[in-house]
Design an enzyme around this catalytic site. Sequence first.
Site, PDB file in Angstrom:
ATOM      1  N   ILE A  20     -44.219 -26.372  54.296  1.00  0.00           N
ATOM      2  CA  ILE A  20     -44.009 -25.189  54.854  1.00  0.00           C
ATOM      3  C   ILE A  20     -44.280 -25.072  56.323  1.00  0.00           C
ATOM      4  O   ILE A  20     -43.397 -24.568  57.129  1.00  0.00           O
ATOM      5  CB  ILE A  20     -44.521 -23.787  54.262  1.00  0.00           C
ATOM      6  CG1 ILE A  20     -44.385 -23.963  52.699  1.00  0.00           C
ATOM      7  CG2 ILE A  20     -44.226 -22.538  54.742  1.00  0.00           C
ATOM      8  CD1 ILE A  20     -45.073 -22.847  51.831  1.00  0.00           C
ATOM      9  N   ASP A  66     -59.337 -31.795  61.427  1.00  0.00           N
ATOM     10  CA  ASP A  66     -59.739 -31.308  60.095  1.00  0.00           C
ATOM     11  C   ASP A  66     -60.464 -29.624  60.388  1.00  0.00           C
ATOM     12  O   ASP A  66     -61.224 -29.608  60.865  1.00  0.00           O
ATOM     13  CB  ASP A  66     -60.759 -32.269  59.464  1.00  0.00           C
ATOM     14  CG  ASP A  66     -61.394 -31.625  58.274  1.00  0.00           C
ATOM     15  OD1 ASP A  66     -60.996 -30.408  57.776  1.00  0.00           O
ATOM     16  OD2 ASP A  66     -62.203 -32.349  57.775  1.00  0.00           O
ATOM     17  N   ASN A  93     -51.332 -21.898  58.810  1.00  0.00           N
ATOM     18  CA  ASN A  93     -50.613 -22.124  57.453  1.00  0.00           C
ATOM     19  C   ASN A  93     -51.372 -23.238  56.770  1.00  0.00           C
ATOM     20  O   ASN A  93     -51.162 -23.236  55.766  1.00  0.00           O
ATOM     21  CB  ASN A  93     -49.285 -22.608  58.028  1.00  0.00           C
ATOM     22  CG  ASN A  93     -48.711 -23.710  57.081  1.00  0.00           C
ATOM     23  OD1 ASN A  93     -48.008 -23.116  56.023  1.00  0.00           O
ATOM     24  ND2 ASN A  93     -48.655 -24.996  57.090  1.00  0.00           N
ATOM     25  N   TYR A 156     -59.754 -20.983  44.932  1.00  0.00           N
ATOM     26  CA  TYR A 156     -58.401 -20.908  45.867  1.00  0.00           C
ATOM     27  C   TYR A 156     -58.085 -19.460  46.287  1.00  0.00           C
ATOM     28  O   TYR A 156     -58.016 -19.013  47.130  1.00  0.00           O
ATOM     29  CB  TYR A 156     -57.148 -21.755  45.289  1.00  0.00           C
ATOM     30  CG  TYR A 156     -56.088 -21.692  45.933  1.00  0.00           C
ATOM     31  CD1 TYR A 156     -55.950 -22.135  47.285  1.00  0.00           C
ATOM     32  CD2 TYR A 156     -54.981 -20.954  45.531  1.00  0.00           C
ATOM     33  CE1 TYR A 156     -54.751 -22.046  47.983  1.00  0.00           C
ATOM     34  CE2 TYR A 156     -53.807 -20.853  45.766  1.00  0.00           C
ATOM     35  CZ  TYR A 156     -53.468 -21.605  47.085  1.00  0.00           C
ATOM     36  OH  TYR A 156     -52.429 -21.435  47.676  1.00  0.00           O
ATOM     37  N   LYS A 160     -58.154 -17.426  49.537  1.00  0.00           N
ATOM     38  CA  LYS A 160     -56.962 -16.414  50.163  1.00  0.00           C
ATOM     39  C   LYS A 160     -57.340 -15.006  49.984  1.00  0.00           C
ATOM     40  O   LYS A 160     -56.703 -14.286  51.015  1.00  0.00           O
ATOM     41  CB  LYS A 160     -55.850 -16.530  48.999  1.00  0.00           C
ATOM     42  CG  LYS A 160     -55.417 -18.270  49.240  1.00  0.00           C
ATOM     43  CD  LYS A 160     -55.152 -18.536  50.666  1.00  0.00           C
ATOM     44  CE  LYS A 160     -54.138 -19.827  50.562  1.00  0.00           C
ATOM     45  NZ  LYS A 160     -53.853 -20.256  51.984  1.00  0.00           N
TER      46      LYS A 160
HETATM   47  N1  NAP Z   1     -45.817 -24.113  48.486  1.00  0.00           N
HETATM   48  C1  NAP Z   1     -46.226 -23.184  47.790  1.00  0.00           C
HETATM   49  O1  NAP Z   1     -45.862 -22.984  46.450  1.00  0.00           O
HETATM   50  C2  NAP Z   1     -47.367 -21.992  48.000  1.00  0.00           C
HETATM   51  C3  NAP Z   1     -47.600 -20.926  47.512  1.00  0.00           C
HETATM   52  C4  NAP Z   1     -48.456 -19.932  47.825  1.00  0.00           C
HETATM   53  C5  NAP Z   1     -49.310 -20.223  49.034  1.00  0.00           C
HETATM   54  N2  NAP Z   1     -48.794 -21.383  49.796  1.00  0.00           N
HETATM   55  C6  NAP Z   1     -49.728 -21.420  51.014  1.00  0.00           C
HETATM   56  O2  NAP Z   1     -48.818 -21.725  52.027  1.00  0.00           O
HETATM   57  C7  NAP Z   1     -49.391 -22.669  52.946  1.00  0.00           C
HETATM   58  C8  NAP Z   1     -48.659 -24.114  53.184  1.00  0.00           C
HETATM   59  O3  NAP Z   1     -48.574 -24.610  51.880  1.00  0.00           O
HETATM   60  P1  NAP Z   1     -47.785 -25.953  51.686  1.00  0.00           P
HETATM   61  O4  NAP Z   1     -46.960 -25.622  50.229  1.00  0.00           O
HETATM   62  O5  NAP Z   1     -46.716 -26.269  52.714  1.00  0.00           O
HETATM   63  O6  NAP Z   1     -48.601 -27.064  51.422  1.00  0.00           O
HETATM   64  P2  NAP Z   1     -48.798 -28.619  51.370  1.00  0.00           P
HETATM   65  O7  NAP Z   1     -47.118 -29.009  51.459  1.00  0.00           O
HETATM   66  O8  NAP Z   1     -49.708 -29.194  50.197  1.00  0.00           O
HETATM   67  O9  NAP Z   1     -49.396 -28.949  52.816  1.00  0.00           O
HETATM   68  C9  NAP Z   1     -50.564 -28.505  53.032  1.00  0.00           C
HETATM   69  C10 NAP Z   1     -50.767 -28.559  54.485  1.00  0.00           C
HETATM   70  O10 NAP Z   1     -52.192 -28.411  54.782  1.00  0.00           O
HETATM   71  C11 NAP Z   1     -52.919 -29.138  55.707  1.00  0.00           C
HETATM   72  N3  NAP Z   1     -54.116 -29.328  55.506  1.00  0.00           N
HETATM   73  C12 NAP Z   1     -54.754 -29.829  54.425  1.00  0.00           C
HETATM   74  N4  NAP Z   1     -55.884 -30.112  54.637  1.00  0.00           N
HETATM   75  C13 NAP Z   1     -56.366 -29.800  55.900  1.00  0.00           C
HETATM   76  C14 NAP Z   1     -57.399 -29.946  56.506  1.00  0.00           C
HETATM   77  N5  NAP Z   1     -58.661 -30.322  56.085  1.00  0.00           N
HETATM   78  N6  NAP Z   1     -57.505 -29.528  58.066  1.00  0.00           N
HETATM   79  C15 NAP Z   1     -56.223 -29.132  58.400  1.00  0.00           C
HETATM   80  N7  NAP Z   1     -55.145 -28.810  57.707  1.00  0.00           N
HETATM   81  C16 NAP Z   1     -55.081 -29.506  56.485  1.00  0.00           C
HETATM   82  C17 NAP Z   1     -51.827 -30.451  55.528  1.00  0.00           C
HETATM   83  O11 NAP Z   1     -52.198 -31.153  56.641  1.00  0.00           O
HETATM   84  P3  NAP Z   1     -52.007 -32.948  56.563  1.00  0.00           P
HETATM   85  O12 NAP Z   1     -50.929 -33.201  55.654  1.00  0.00           O
HETATM   86  O13 NAP Z   1     -51.760 -33.384  58.011  1.00  0.00           O
HETATM   87  O14 NAP Z   1     -53.322 -33.598  56.103  1.00  0.00           O
HETATM   88  C18 NAP Z   1     -50.421 -29.876  55.286  1.00  0.00           C
HETATM   89  O15 NAP Z   1     -49.888 -29.585  56.376  1.00  0.00           O
HETATM   90  C19 NAP Z   1     -50.758 -23.030  52.444  1.00  0.00           C
HETATM   91  O16 NAP Z   1     -51.801 -22.201  53.169  1.00  0.00           O
HETATM   92  C20 NAP Z   1     -50.769 -22.621  51.135  1.00  0.00           C
HETATM   93  O17 NAP Z   1     -52.008 -22.133  50.419  1.00  0.00           O
HETATM   94  C21 NAP Z   1     -48.119 -22.263  49.383  1.00  0.00           C
END
Ligand code: NAP
Length: 247
Positions: A20, A66, A93, A156, A160
Amino acid sequence: MTDRALDGKVALVTGAGRGIGRVIALRLARDGASVVVHYSSSRAGADETVFEITANGGRAVAYQADIARREQVVAMFEKMDADPGRLDIVVNNSGVAAGGPLAELKDEDVEKIFGVNMLGPLYIASEAAKRMADNGRIINFSSTAAKYPGSGSGIYSAAKRAVESFTESWARELGARGITVNTIIPGATSPGMVDANPQARERFANASPFKRIGTAEEIAAAVAFLASNEASWVTGGHILANGAASL
Ligand SMILES: NC(=O)c1ccc[n+]([C@@H]2O[C@H](COP(=O)([O-])OP(=O)(O)OC[C@H]3O[C@@H](n4cnc5c(N)ncnc54)[C@H](OP(=O)(O)O)[C@@H]3O)[C@@H](O)[C@H]2O)c1
């Protein structure tokens, strides 16, 4: 060239190398913002995001940290002080979802899930609060899992919910400077973390009256609104962007 909603603004988007966050970075750049594309491990993805923004005439730079490690967050902000040297919008994010049975609790999971989802946004916002321009924007990320904490996802969900408390408190603290603070609460969204689990994708799609999951563009549109001047009176709120899914 037409005036765009975010012309002249500088945005930091955490986790913008994939998922996202990458789509949010592209959207804010399209609206005129210069973007700090933060990444932790997705260096190639961050470079691609920067490339796509600059190829379309925008400005972007990629920095690594990180976010669970305060010293790395501080070091990243020191780089941001040099370039781009301004900050208007923070999109917290980055997030990691993991879980498991209570009886099998592992220290490293607790540390990682609270570290990235809760402490990271806190460290980022603390550094941002020292520098952010008046009328800035902080946009935090929660999850529908915080509204419906499921079996095995307690850490988790709790992290949140803590973020939602941060939003309400920071909105009151920073409002005197015109800074707004809000939470986006996505449901299952693609591209994103739910893609790794086809069964969860289907379950979440069925939980919405739309019978589908969300797109990252739909989440980015909500972020773009909150980041804009149009949202100046929207603060301390939690915006559900989950297709009315109830689990
Ligand atoms: N997609 C969904 O279904 C969903 C639903 C509800 C809420 N959310 C929330 O939406 C947000 C984005 O989620 P997403 O679905 O895009 O997740 P994702 O595709 O799994 O990506 C996770 C992101 O978090 C970053 N991240 C992980 N560990 C980190 C660290 N130690 N320090 C800094 N950054 C870190 C990753 O960066 P790197 O790859 O560079 O390590 C990646 O860009 C999150 O807060 C998630 O909880 C998502």
